[in-house]
Scaffold this active site. Sequence first.
Site, PDB file in Angstrom:
ATOM      1  N   ARG A  22       0.829  -1.204   0.000  1.00  0.00           N
ATOM      2  CA  ARG A  22       0.000   0.000   0.000  1.00  0.00           C
ATOM      3  C   ARG A  22       0.865   1.256   0.000  1.00  0.00           C
ATOM      4  NH1 ARG A  22      -1.297   1.598   5.420  1.00  0.00           N
ATOM      5  NH2 ARG A  22       0.105   0.564   6.881  1.00  0.00           N
ATOM      6  N   THR A  23       0.223   2.368  -0.392  1.00  0.00           N
ATOM      7  CA  THR A  23       0.951   3.626  -0.497  1.00  0.00           C
ATOM      8  C   THR A  23       1.212   4.202   0.887  1.00  0.00           C
ATOM      9  OG1 THR A  23      -0.207   4.074  -2.555  1.00  0.00           O
ATOM     10  CG2 THR A  23       0.890   5.916  -1.503  1.00  0.00           C
ATOM     11  N   LEU A  24       2.489   4.445   1.180  1.00  0.00           N
ATOM     12  CA  LEU A  24       2.832   5.048   2.460  1.00  0.00           C
ATOM     13  C   LEU A  24       3.258   6.508   2.293  1.00  0.00           C
ATOM     14  CD1 LEU A  24       4.897   2.127   3.959  1.00  0.00           C
ATOM     15  CD2 LEU A  24       2.588   2.804   4.581  1.00  0.00           C
TER      16      LEU A  24
END
Lengths: 245, 271
Positions: A22-24
């Site tokens: 997922r995008t952090l």
Amino acid sequence: MNFMASKQPENSLLGPEADSQRTLYPYVTGTSVVALKYKDGILMAADMGGSYGSTLRYKNVERMKAIGKHSLLGASGEISDFQEILRYLDDLILYDNMWDDGNSLGPKEVHNYLTRVMYNRRNKFNPLWNSLVLGGIKNGQKYLGTVSMIGVNFEDDHVATGFGNHLARPILRQEWHENLSFEDGVKLLEKCMRVLLYRDRSAINKLQIAKITEEGMTISQPYSLKTYWEFSAFENPTQGAVGSW
Amino acid sequence: MFRNQYDTDVTTWSPAGRLFQVEYAMEAVKQGSAAIGLRSKTHIVLGCVNKANSELSSHQKKIFKVDDHIGVAIAGLTADGRVLSRYMRNECINYSFTYESPLPVGRLVVQLADKAQVCTQRSWKRPYGVGLLVAGLDESGAHLYYNCPSGNYFEYQAFAIGSRSQAAKTYLERKFENFTDASRDDLVKDALMAIRETLQGETLKSSVCTIAVVGVGEPFHILDQGTVQQMIDAFEIVGEQEGPDAAAGQEASAEPEQGAGAGEGVAPMDI
């Protein structure tokens, strides 16, 4: 003593392995987009910079694109996520065109579709790291809205993303009025973009202005704004400076 | 007739290239009580005849609101009609939620038709036994569609389905050229007249029929009984003056009706 380490199922969102899914944080980002309604439709401006952290790395990034016949999308934030959004919208418009039935998705519909997408991603803790500006005109009705990466959405007569909210919106609140001519609209946008150029360190002096009217969308060739640096404080920066210890 | 050999399965073709189960499903529509629809440039009116099983029971609901801009009138197996109405409502709500905009009726009708087609090509399903008159607005104006159990759909200026619908169709064929520019109230009057044709002499009163309207600036709604009765009273007076001509016209159309009726057997009064 060896306790059995607790094992997560493969698809859980907890634990270090899951973070690669997922995008952090964003990597290559675009800065502000500013847009306003004018007499014949919508005007939108964005510079062509893609920053890699504090490096102004890419200088030819088009951050505004036409969507279907009636809408214009501008994005700030992660450029790769913007490209992903363009793919989603491509499919959306394709299926809409395939109906071939005289109905078409207008800017309001596209804006709401994007809101659903952004909000659903946010709920899964995997956001598309963008702030989007969606403008257009259909059957004489002008529409201008914005959606953020957490799904906050609203419409207004003028909108901006990022730094634009702090630097451009106050100017627009003072000087925007209904039925601006094209020239006045461009002048107003350039005024906003100039302030952003001076004060936003991720801005570059290479911008495009896009307009969308009933006839369609046109986007200007990239150009730069005139700036003024001839301040005496810049020519002689150390004059009158107090020395250290 | 000699069509019993190939009619057990919906997935069996007859040598003449027909799917009898689908055709039988369309017969079910013809047995239901009448439903009619007509449209102008800006409005659509749906009407239906309400027949209750007995004096003790209430009548079946045959007109459903699908969304503010779409409504449907059914004829045939009302249970199938209810299920399809629920599907249509769901599609409209989902579209509205995603796009904050009404689902164009033309697209809903195609989705409905595709759903019906599936049932004509699976051995473990049966076709829906209901015909739907879908009335709705979209960008290009007012539309009236008819969805068949076969999975076909057609757009109409005016149409009637169900038992004794031929009488209504004859009336509509005479009048349809005026419908495009008709006012909303004239359209409702024409709908009531068309319903009266299907009643074959029985008195037209608001307890035996239901009328619904949808138009530009007017969300879909069913007219209440009082309003309908008022409109009936208003034109019955006019109707009496036209009496001799209307009676002569009705007799002429009644004879072919009876001839066809004798061939098929008596159509049941209720759905």
